[in-house]
Design a protein around this motif. Sequence first.
Motif, short mmCIF file in Angstrom:
data_model
loop_
_atom_site.label_atom_id
_atom_site.label_comp_id
_atom_site.label_asym_id
_atom_site.label_seq_id
_atom_site.Cartn_x
_atom_site.Cartn_y
_atom_site.Cartn_z
N MET A 166 0.86 -1.18 0.00
CA MET A 166 0.00 0.00 0.00
C MET A 166 0.90 1.23 0.00
O MET A 166 1.64 1.46 0.97
N VAL A 167 0.87 2.00 -1.07
CA VAL A 167 1.74 3.15 -1.24
C VAL A 167 1.18 4.01 -2.37
O VAL A 167 0.67 3.45 -3.35
N PRO A 168 1.20 5.31 -2.28
CA PRO A 168 1.76 6.17 -1.24
C PRO A 168 0.80 6.52 -0.11
O PRO A 168 1.02 7.51 0.60
N TRP A 169 -0.27 5.72 0.05
CA TRP A 169 -1.09 5.85 1.26
C TRP A 169 -1.68 4.48 1.60
O TRP A 169 -1.66 3.55 0.78
N CYS A 170 -2.20 4.37 2.83
CA CYS A 170 -2.75 3.10 3.33
C CYS A 170 -4.22 3.29 3.69
O CYS A 170 -4.59 4.31 4.27
N GLY A 171 -5.02 2.29 3.38
CA GLY A 171 -6.44 2.38 3.72
C GLY A 171 -7.13 3.46 2.91
O GLY A 171 -6.76 3.76 1.78
#
Length: 282
Positions: free
Chosen positions: A59-64
């Motif tokens: 998960m990149v560049p953010w999670c969830g």
Amino acid sequence: MSTDNTTQSAAPMRADGVRLAAGDAEVTVRPDLGCRLSSLRVGGLELLRQGDAYGSFPMVPWCGRIDHGRFRNGGALHQMPVNAAPHAIHGTGRDLRWRTARAGAREAVFTYRLTDPAAPWPYPGTVTQQVELAEDGGSLTLTLGVETIGDSFPAQVGWHPWFRRNLGDGGADVTVDFAAEWQEERGADHLPTGRRIPPKPGPWDDCFGMPQGVHVTLTWPGRLQLTVSSRAEWVVVYDEQAEAVCVEPQSGPPNGLNTLPHLVTPIDPLEVSTTWSWRTLS
């Protein structure tokens, strides 16, 4: 983390991915499918749910989730593609073809550019994932790094493994054990409300705080025990699916680009690792 362009011939480069092996463990990485682990086999047992949407993806560049797909960086407001209406979820890296920068018998490095036109990000930079099996085949370490080649920007990294709930052959379902300091209260919109509450019993689709580092143990009774550890301080546990459970170490909570941003700067990249270690129980 090195991102050189050399390729060692020791790792089999197959149509279905890059295969790494050590001891009785085998890992297959699919750089063409978002650099996900499509397989993790230990002693002949497949631990990950199979399928192009499963395995374990970075998960990149953010999670969830990001609230309605929007985040701010200073005075700039950015809109990410809404892929889990009404929110954006799990980053863009899982949707891209990554480049194999280096591959050996038990270690490989993969990269992609954040401004890849297939899933653009508003800031130029490079993402790197290193996948390494221990020499004895008793553990796997994944490392994600985000570097800017221009302006600073907020970012998160993490992993979303789909571990099989049951390994078959009549064995019992997996149990998940962890001791979190708090649970991020989840609102009706599936985003954290900002309140930290005492951890509740499952089933979960929830984020937990572990300020001393993530430490979660999965046990398939009589078969295998696997521990997910990381210096990251948040983990999402999802066990609402019949076929799999997810234990997701990550550098910040869902919607963290807005609520708890980690700023990637030219002198301060973001780098996080997780190690999965295992032992057989039979």
